[in-house]
Design an enzyme around this catalytic site. Structure first.
Site, PDB file in Angstrom:
ATOM      1  N   CYS A 171      -0.385   2.730  -4.400  1.00  0.00           N
ATOM      2  CA  CYS A 171      -1.088   3.971  -4.691  1.00  0.00           C
ATOM      3  C   CYS A 171      -0.207   5.161  -4.318  1.00  0.00           C
ATOM      4  O   CYS A 171       0.708   5.057  -3.506  1.00  0.00           O
ATOM      5  CB  CYS A 171      -2.408   4.030  -3.921  1.00  0.00           C
ATOM      6  SG  CYS A 171      -3.671   2.932  -4.577  1.00  0.00           S
ATOM      7  N   HIS A 231       0.858  -1.170   0.000  1.00  0.00           N
ATOM      8  CA  HIS A 231       0.000   0.000   0.000  1.00  0.00           C
ATOM      9  C   HIS A 231       0.901   1.228   0.000  1.00  0.00           C
ATOM     10  O   HIS A 231       2.064   1.173   0.431  1.00  0.00           O
ATOM     11  CB  HIS A 231      -0.892   0.019   1.244  1.00  0.00           C
ATOM     12  CG  HIS A 231      -1.983  -1.008   1.214  1.00  0.00           C
ATOM     13  ND1 HIS A 231      -2.957  -1.016   0.245  1.00  0.00           N
ATOM     14  CD2 HIS A 231      -2.250  -2.051   2.042  1.00  0.00           C
ATOM     15  CE1 HIS A 231      -3.788  -2.023   0.478  1.00  0.00           C
ATOM     16  NE2 HIS A 231      -3.377  -2.667   1.552  1.00  0.00           N
TER      17      HIS A 231
END
Length: 488
Positions: free
Chosen positions: A366, A323
């Site tokens: 991301c 992430h």
């Protein structure tokens, strides 16, 4: 008429699957009904004799060469001249040969994907009888979904899960010169992640099925193999030197399971790890994989790697799957590591044995909470089931870093402030496309450098529409030469 003893010897050496393949290849010259149920090559030879196709060994030789049984071709004792097409001696169909090539490259997983994607068009009863890709092709032909001049359905189906297989169809279409051809648009869906989404982006969380296909839509036929550059020899001063074996080290940090309440586990990331290991092993790298590292563990592994002596290596590659947010990625403890912390240990000052050598970093994460929208979004229907397969790798928001030192390349899955997408069954959109393009370049006669490869990755990923959103990867680099990666 060919010698029956020779035909008998050939029959004795052919397996059931090979006979089935030969029958499929003969569908353009023998009525389909006359080929149904044949499991014995002797029966097939009788059908060929009925059509006067065994007056000489040329056609049978073509068949055997196509299924790669050169040992049996030698029994026919044909001359070396190419066969000429006559009424009794047709040339084997390029269309059939193309389909057979796809069949050879289809894995069991790919076959299940194809059956799932075609089930609504062919019907469950017919799908269940298909044990191979050739069976599927035959069923598609029966219902009018596939022919030598109708390849759109096959192309878009293959494009859903394997662009390399789709490129085989594309190359055939290019070869038969069909101007104005456009592939029909497959259905698409989107990737999602994050436990605590903002209200305006909230989506229903659905269960994950391990049998579903990748739902990455494509609306444009991909470019054909790039032209080989001019015959003049490349200037060696323009290219990084790659002479050592192994080429270098490729470290993969793969964070799947997160401990805190904020991030969901990253289902599908193991497929990215497998793909990266497969590709960089073939490119001549020593692989090192670290799973589920905290932020401090990531820092420690990177610093340890930076202290090594790379005198016997030409390239360094680091891949981080986790992430992330703007300018950082997260450890499994949900603490962040800035991107500059990954690059700093490998500057020419801190790692002099890497001075003047390319250092590649690929980040699947991301870079913010935002979503990208296409300027002209496609009006495509969305299957409810498709929503379950795509997730994002987002986290909470803050500064970005770009490596300023020479000979670095930072390949980001997405542009700043936006999310990247990951298929929970087949892996992330960016990493899977990166691996496909690296292998394509490794096998190509063209001297494509890494920036050309990443440009193709940008193009292919940006074509997709993921539940009405887009993704745009972003390479950042200070490379001073061209880097060409080929198989070792």
């Amino acid at each position: 008429m060919m010698d029956r003893l020779t035909l008998s010897r050939i029959d004795d050496n052919l397996g059931t699957s090979e006979v089935a393949a030969l029958c499929f290849l003969c569908l353009d010259v023998i009525n389909r009904k006359r080929l149904e149920g044949i499991t014995d090559a002797r029966v097939l030879f009788e059908r060929l004799e009925e059509k006067c196709l065994l007056e000489n060994p040329s056609f049978l030789s073509q068949l055997l060469r196509t299924i790669r049984r050169a040992d049996l071709v030698s029994l026919l004792e044909t001359d070396s001249s190419p066969p000429e097409e006559t009424d009794s001696n047709p040339i084997l169909s390029d269309y059939r040969v193309m389909l057979y090539q796809i069949y050879q490259d289809v894995t069991e997983e790919n076959l299940e994907m194809m059956k799932f994607l075609l089930s609504d068009k062919l019907g469950r009863r017919h799908i269940d009888t298909c044990r191979t890709a050739l069976d599927l092709f035959a069923e598609m032909e029966k219902v009018g979904l596939l022919s030598s001049t109708k390849l759109d359905h096959l192309y878009t189906t293959l494009l859903e899960f394997d662009r390399q297989l789709a490129s085989t169809v594309h190359d055939y279409m290019q070869g038969v010169n069909r101007p104005g051809h456009t592939a029909s648009l497959p259905r698409v869906s989107m990737d999602y992640q994050r436990v605590n989404s903002s209200p305006q982006q909230n989506q229903t969380t659905l269960s994950i099925s391990e049998t579903q296909p990748r739902n990455v839509g494509q609306s444009v036929v991909p470019d054909a193999e790039p032209n080989i550059e001019s015959s003049s020899s490349p200037d060696p001063t323009e290219y990084y030197t790659l002479t050592r074996n192994p080429r270098g080290v490729c470290m993969v940090i793969n964070n799947e399971q997160f401990r805190g309440p904020e991030f969901k586990d990253r289902a599908g990331t193991q497929e990215d790890e497998k793909a990266l290991c497969n590709v960089f092993t073939q490119l001549g790298f020593d692989m090192e994989v670290h799973n589920n590292l905290t932020a401090e563990d990531m820092r420690r592994e990177i610093k340890t790697l930076g202290k090594r002596n790379f005198s016997s290596h030409d390239v360094l590659v680091v891949c981080v799957l986790s992430h992330g947010d703007i300018g950082c990625v997260f450890g499994t403890d949900e603490n962040k590591v800035c991107l500059k912390e990954f690059t700093q240990p490998f500057t020419s000052v801190r790692a002099p044995s890497l001075a003047g050598k390319p250092k590649l970093f690929f980040i699947q994460a991301c870079q913010g909470r935002g979503y990208q929208f296409g300027a002209q979004p496609y009006a495509l229907s969305q299957e409810e089931d498709g929503e379950r397969y795509l997730e994002d790798d987002a986290g909470p928001v803050h500064g970005q870093t770009v490596p300023a030192e020479a000979d670095f390349l930072l390949g980001m899955a997405t542009v700043p402030e936006c999310r990247s997408f990951r298929n929970t069954v087949l892996g992330s959109i960016y990493i899977q496309e990166l691996c496909r393009q690296l292998l394509r370049s490794a096998d190509s006669a063209a001297n494509d450098d890494i920036l050309s490869i990443l440009t193709r990755v940008n193009r292919e990923v940006s074509k997709g529409e993921y539940k009405s959103f887009k993704q745009m990867p972003e390479p950042k680099y200070t490379l001073t030469k061209k880097l060409v990666l080929k198989r070792v």
